[in-house]
Structure formats: C-alpha cells, structure tokens
Design a protein around this motif. Structure first.
Motif, mmCIF file in Angstrom:
data_model
loop_
_atom_site.group_PDB
_atom_site.id
_atom_site.type_symbol
_atom_site.label_atom_id
_atom_site.label_comp_id
_atom_site.label_asym_id
_atom_site.label_seq_id
_atom_site.Cartn_x
_atom_site.Cartn_y
_atom_site.Cartn_z
ATOM 1 N N ALA A 176 0.828 -1.212 0.000
ATOM 2 C CA ALA A 176 0.000 0.000 0.000
ATOM 3 C C ALA A 176 0.861 1.261 0.000
ATOM 4 N N SER A 177 1.972 1.219 0.750
ATOM 5 C CA SER A 177 2.876 2.376 0.801
ATOM 6 C C SER A 177 3.473 2.649 -0.572
ATOM 7 N N ASN A 178 3.887 1.590 -1.267
ATOM 8 C CA ASN A 178 4.467 1.765 -2.599
ATOM 9 C C ASN A 178 3.467 2.420 -3.546
ATOM 10 N N ASN A 179 2.233 1.968 -3.455
ATOM 11 C CA ASN A 179 1.211 2.556 -4.339
ATOM 12 C C ASN A 179 0.963 4.021 -4.010
ATOM 13 N N ALA A 180 0.862 4.332 -2.716
ATOM 14 C CA ALA A 180 0.577 5.709 -2.307
ATOM 15 C C ALA A 180 1.718 6.654 -2.657
ATOM 16 N N ILE A 181 2.952 6.207 -2.404
ATOM 17 C CA ILE A 181 4.113 7.061 -2.699
ATOM 18 C C ILE A 181 4.268 7.240 -4.213
ATOM 19 N N HIS A 182 4.035 6.169 -4.978
ATOM 20 C CA HIS A 182 4.214 6.251 -6.428
ATOM 21 C C HIS A 182 3.259 7.260 -7.060
ATOM 22 N N ALA A 183 2.084 7.409 -6.456
ATOM 23 C CA ALA A 183 1.101 8.346 -7.005
ATOM 24 C C ALA A 183 1.589 9.791 -6.920
ATOM 25 N N LYS A 184 2.512 10.068 -5.997
ATOM 26 C CA LYS A 184 2.980 11.440 -5.807
ATOM 27 C C LYS A 184 4.482 11.597 -6.041
ATOM 28 N N ALA A 185 5.144 10.492 -6.405
ATOM 29 C CA ALA A 185 6.610 10.499 -6.471
ATOM 30 C C ALA A 185 7.147 11.528 -7.459
ATOM 31 N N ASP A 186 6.534 11.671 -8.602
ATOM 32 C CA ASP A 186 7.065 12.604 -9.608
ATOM 33 C C ASP A 186 7.057 14.035 -9.087
ATOM 34 N N SER A 187 5.967 14.411 -8.372
ATOM 35 C CA SER A 187 5.886 15.787 -7.884
ATOM 36 C C SER A 187 6.787 16.024 -6.674
ATOM 37 N N LEU A 188 7.256 14.954 -6.057
ATOM 38 C CA LEU A 188 8.108 15.069 -4.864
ATOM 39 C C LEU A 188 9.563 14.730 -5.150
ATOM 40 N N LYS A 189 9.904 14.577 -6.391
ATOM 41 C CA LYS A 189 11.263 14.187 -6.755
ATOM 42 C C LYS A 189 12.246 15.270 -6.351
ATOM 43 N N VAL A 207 8.066 -2.370 16.203
ATOM 44 C CA VAL A 207 7.136 -1.287 15.847
ATOM 45 C C VAL A 207 6.365 -1.600 14.565
ATOM 46 N N TYR A 208 7.092 -1.982 13.519
ATOM 47 C CA TYR A 208 6.414 -2.287 12.261
ATOM 48 C C TYR A 208 5.487 -3.493 12.394
ATOM 49 N N LEU A 209 6.054 -4.619 12.832
ATOM 50 C CA LEU A 209 5.302 -5.867 12.785
ATOM 51 C C LEU A 209 4.074 -5.900 13.690
ATOM 52 N N PRO A 210 4.117 -5.337 14.921
ATOM 53 C CA PRO A 210 2.882 -5.334 15.713
ATOM 54 C C PRO A 210 1.754 -4.542 15.062
ATOM 55 N N ASN A 211 2.115 -3.649 14.127
ATOM 56 C CA ASN A 211 1.101 -2.817 13.459
ATOM 57 C C ASN A 211 0.833 -3.277 12.029
ATOM 58 N N ARG A 212 1.218 -4.531 11.743
ATOM 59 C CA ARG A 212 1.124 -5.000 10.358
ATOM 60 C C ARG A 212 -0.312 -5.057 9.837
ATOM 61 N N LYS A 213 -1.289 -5.124 10.756
ATOM 62 C CA LYS A 213 -2.689 -5.151 10.318
ATOM 63 C C LYS A 213 -3.276 -3.753 10.159
ATOM 64 N N SER A 214 -2.485 -2.762 10.539
ATOM 65 C CA SER A 214 -2.935 -1.375 10.405
ATOM 66 C C SER A 214 -2.229 -0.739 9.217
ATOM 67 N N GLY A 215 -2.894 -0.745 8.084
ATOM 68 C CA GLY A 215 -2.278 -0.197 6.877
ATOM 69 C C GLY A 215 -1.911 1.261 7.011
ATOM 70 N N VAL A 216 -2.718 2.026 7.727
ATOM 71 C CA VAL A 216 -2.441 3.456 7.896
ATOM 72 C C VAL A 216 -1.138 3.663 8.667
ATOM 73 N N THR A 217 -0.937 2.875 9.728
ATOM 74 C CA THR A 217 0.276 3.020 10.540
ATOM 75 C C THR A 217 1.508 2.666 9.728
ATOM 76 N N VAL A 218 1.478 1.532 9.051
ATOM 77 C CA VAL A 218 2.635 1.116 8.248
ATOM 78 C C VAL A 218 2.905 2.134 7.146
ATOM 79 N N GLN A 219 1.853 2.602 6.505
ATOM 80 C CA GLN A 219 2.041 3.596 5.451
ATOM 81 C C GLN A 219 2.652 4.875 6.011
#
Length: 535
Positions: A381-394, A469-481
């Motif tokens: 999910a993070s890859n998808n979200a970042i890719h949507a804005k990556a060009d403008s944030l380069k 930190v990451y793994l206990p929140n693996r079911k929370s997409g918002v936190t990992v993102q």
C-alpha cells in the motif's frame, strides 16, 4: 556470669496475636496447598487428592487427602504444634515444622487433621483461631464425622491415611454476597493450582521419571499430568551441564547440578500441540530450582539478568538435595534459595554465557525469518501511495553511474554529488519506492536507494525497530504507510540536500538514529508471528 533460676522468667507468646500474625507470611494459594502436599509425600503417600468446593451459602471447603502412614494421637499433637518435631528423614519435603499451620491459616480460620494409623481408630485434631484467645495453645482432639471419614476412605479405604481440612476460609475469594463472582474466582484459583502442581511435582507424577518416587496426584477428581519445562522429548540433552561438589559443615560433601536447555522455536516442534504445551513465552524463561526433585523456586534469573524476549528459549535446571539446605538458606516456604557470591558469579559470568548466546542466536534466526515473511506484502500500500505522488516530490536526478565502483552521480538544488547508493531493479510488482531488506550495513534501520531509477528507501527487517514497531502494526495499513512515508521522506530529503562535503554527515546521522531507536525499543515486547519463539 550465669543467671540463676531466680532471675529467669518465662515469657510465653500471646497465642491469639502470634497465630493471627503468622497468617501473614506471604503465601500464595498454590504455594500453600503445595506445602500440605509436601507433607503427604513425606508420609510416603502414593495417592494424593486435593478437593476444593463451595456450598450454596458460599462457604469454601478445601481438603488434601492421602494414603500415607497416618498418625496416632501423639502424632496429631506434634503435627499441629507450631514448630513440630523434626522428621528423622532429613530428605523430607517438610522442613521447619511450620508449613502445615502457616500455609493453612493464611487462608482459613479453622484447620483440622483427620488421620488413621495402622490398627488405630480414626482421630481428628483441630486448631480454631476463633477459640485460641480463650483456650490458648491447645488443640481439640475429637472423633471424625461421617463425612470426614468418607473423605479419608476416598483414598485410603480402611487403611492408614490423612485428611487436612480447611474450614472458615476467609482469605481466598473476598467478601461473600456475589456467589457467581466467588465461584469464578475459586475456579481460577483451582486452575492456578493445577498448573503449579503439574510443574512443581512433575518428577513425582511423571510415571516415566525415575528421579523421584511416583505418586498419583488428583485435583477435584482429575489426575494431574506432569509439565516438563525443559521439553526433554524435544531437547533430548542439555546444551551445557555443571556438576559442582560443595563441602558442607561437618565435613560432608554434597553436589548440586546445573543444566541449561535451549528449547526449539515454535516452528521447529514436530507437533504443534507439543509447542503449545511448552509455553514458549517470556514468563517461563529462567532458572528452575529443585530440592529433592521438587521444584521450589522459579522460573526467573535470580537477579542475574532480566527477562528479555530473545532469551525466551533458555531454561535452566538447578538441582540439589537436603544436604545443601543451610548453604542455600532455604526459607520457611521452601520457595527460594540464596546463592553465595562464588556460585552466583560462576553461574552468571561463566556457565550461563555460552547457552545465552546460543539461545539468542536461535531466537534471532526465527524472528528474522518471521519478519522476512511478514514483510513480503507489508509495504504494498505504501508503494502505491508514494508512487502516485513520487514525480511531484522528486528531489534529485541521476546524472551518471559508474558500474565498476558502484558510484552514482546525482544532481539536486545544491549541485551534484557522488554517492555510494544501491541501484536496484524491482523484485515485486509495484515495489518501486519501499523495499524490505534482510540486513543493511552497520545494522542501520534504513538507507536511500534507487529502484528502477525511482527514489526509494530500503528498510532493515533485522533491526529491532522493525520487529517491535512495524510488525505489531502490520494489520494497520495506515500506521505502516505512515512509517514508510516518514522513512521515504527522510531519504528524499537526503537526496535533495546532500553534497560531497555533507554525505558523510548523513551516513553518521542514519547510523546514530538507528542506534538510538534500537535502544529505545529494547524493552518493548516482541510480536507473536507464529514461529519466533513466543506463544
């Protein structure tokens, strides 16, 4: 100068105050009942049963029944005396002559012993704390009731045996008035007792264990199964062993034994049920102390170390016999020992060091494998979200790549810089900006990278921050993102501001932040990933 008899005055203790004061010796319910079971084992019983129930009025009755050698009238009087005479067998599980009284009255106000010796009529002796102020240090000897004889015959029909009976139980389930709550509390205490006795008397109730005399131990009609903390069916043998001879007062020699066992990780057990029974959790790591094959203390590290998740798989047996009672300062509840400085240092600094390293290595390997598996889909999910804005944030452009040295020349708003930066191809569809890595140089948490020439971050799944930190929140997409976006933004900011003169500072910053994060999360619990050693 010797005092004459005329100058000596008898000062008998006040019976009521002493008896009430001895109720507060700190017994827990399982420990108190086990003290009575010890007496049954010392009486050479082969069948022991604990019965605990509550009647319709909320009154609790507890009885410990055995088919041991029983007592005559003098035996009852001695057994109920505070500080009863020592048993001729020094190896007896009873030690100070106080356990029966102090453990019982810690929870009840009326203690009775119903017993039958060979060829003798059954007798009953009773301490009643509500009468002691009036009658002093006196017990009542009487004839058992029909119901009490039925209890005795339950395990010793027509033969020698003993029943220890608790009545007027006032310190177990709290105030009367809520019967449902009280019954649940009693059930909870019974479950605790079962777990405690299965562990404490494991060598006695395991019919295949030859180290101790076998007994049958039942609780409310159900025969207790032994619980082996060292999982010998899986571990087979200790990872380290020490047999230490000790000179005791009087010139006699004694020996204590220490064995360290490293348990398999959960995923290494052949049978999932055995893995569950092993109780692979932080609570069960440490030293288990045995006196005469009866566990008396643990599990803990006896103030040598604190319990930490990466030592979950390490359990240590410390065994000795009665000859070392004085050397180890056995307390009234037989629940702890005190090691002298030489033995303490020997165990902590020499004996335990290698098995601790091996246990940590095994645990870390399992944790790393589990983290790697969990990371596979974690960042999609993070890859998808970042890719949507990556060009403008380069923040930087690639100007050149030296294939031989691995150097990459980039340009940003401050000019150009030559960096050692990973140029990677995506290994998973859409994995263009966030990529988990098994490890990174110097153990850092993250580093900038270029994946298919996209600005990216590589995250170290072996770093403690990832597992805590990451793994206990693996079911929370918002936190990992959110975590991924933060690390990606740090990399993008570095790429957009770095120069040849500052690149070393950025490397040191990543190293130092990673070090601090590792220490900050050190005491946080490890997540249960179904194979890293936790239950």
């Amino acid at each position: 100068m010797t005092a004459s008899d005329d100058n000596l005055y008898e000062t008998l203790p006040d019976p009521s105050r002493v008896a009430e004061g001895l109720r507060d010796t700190g017994y827990l319910f399982p420990t108190a009942v086990a003290d009575i079971v010890d007496n049954s084992i010392a009486a050479e019983a082969t069948a022991i049963e604990v019965i605990a129930n509550m009647d319709i009025t909320g009154e609790i009755m507890l009885a410990v029944l055995d088919n041991g050698y029983g007592m005559d009238k003098d035996g009852i009087i001695n057994a109920l005396r505070y500080g009863s005479s020592k048993r001729p067998n020094r190896a007896s599980l009873g030690k100070f002559g106080l356990g029966l009284k102090t453990s019982s009255t810690a929870f009840c106000r009326r203690l009775s012993v119903v017993t039958r010796d060979t060829g003798m009529q059954p007798l009953k002796g009773t301490w009643d704390l509500d009468r002691i102020a009036d009658i002093g240090w006196k017990i009542e000897i009487s004839t058992p009731s029909k119901e009490e004889l039925a209890l005795l015959d339950r395990v010793a029909a027509g033969k020698p045996g003993t029943v220890v009976l608790w009545e007027k139980v006032d310190r177990l389930v709290g105030e009367k008035g809520n019967e449902k709550k009280a019954r649940k509390a009693l059930d909870r205490y019974i479950d605790q007792l079962k777990d405690h006795c299965a562990m404490v008397y494991q060598r006695y109730i395991d019919l295949e264990d030859t180290r101790a005399r076998n007994i049958s131990l039942k609780i409310n009609g159900s025969r207790l199964d032994p619980w082996d903390p060292f999982c010998l069916s899986e571990t087979k043998k200790p990872a380290a062993e020490l047999l230490q001879k000790v000179q005791v007062p009087g010139g006699e020699q004694a020996t204590f034994t220490v064995r360290a066992y490293i348990l398999p990780r959960k995923d290494e057990f052949a049978d999932p049920l055995l893995a569950k029974k092993a109780k692979l959790s932080n609570d069960y790591q440490g030293i288990y102390v045995y006196r005469e094959n009866r566990m008396i203390h643990g599990p803990d590290w006896m103030d040598m170390f604190r319990k930490e998740p990466h030592f979950t798989l390490l359990r240590v047996e410390f065994s000795f016999d009665h000859k070392l009672d004085e050397a180890f300062h056995i307390d009234i509840k037989k629940s702890q020992i005190i090691l002298n400085e030489v033995i303490y240092d020997l165990l902590r600094d020499k004996f335990l060091a290698p098995p601790r390293r091996e246990a940590e290595k095994r645990y870390r390997h399992g944790a790393a494998a589990a983290a790697k598996g969990a990371a596979a889909l974690l960042h999609a999910a993070s890859n998808n979200a970042i890719h949507a804005k990556a060009d403008s944030l380069k923040t930087a452009n690639i100007e050149g790549v030296d294939g031989k040295s691995g150097n990459v020349t980039i340009s940003n708003k401050f000019g150009s810089a030559t960096l050692k930066i990973k140029l990677l191809e995506s290994t998973e569809a859409g994995e263009l900006h966030v990529q988990p890595a098994d490890s990174l140089n110097d153990g850092i948490l993250w580093e900038p990278a270029l994946i298919d020439r996209n600005q990216a971050v590589r995250i170290n799944t072996s770093h403690a921050y990832y597992s805590k930190v990451y793994l206990p929140n693996r079911k929370s997409g918002v936190t990992v993102q959110g975590l991924d976006s933060l690390l990606w933004a740090l990399c993008a900011a570095e790429m957009g501001t770095v120069s040849d003169s500052t690149k070393r500072h950025f490397e040191e910053l990543r190293f130092e932040v990673s070090r601090l994060l590792r220490q900050l999360v050190e005491d946080m619990p490890e997540p249960d990933l179904g194979g890293n050693g936790n239950d």
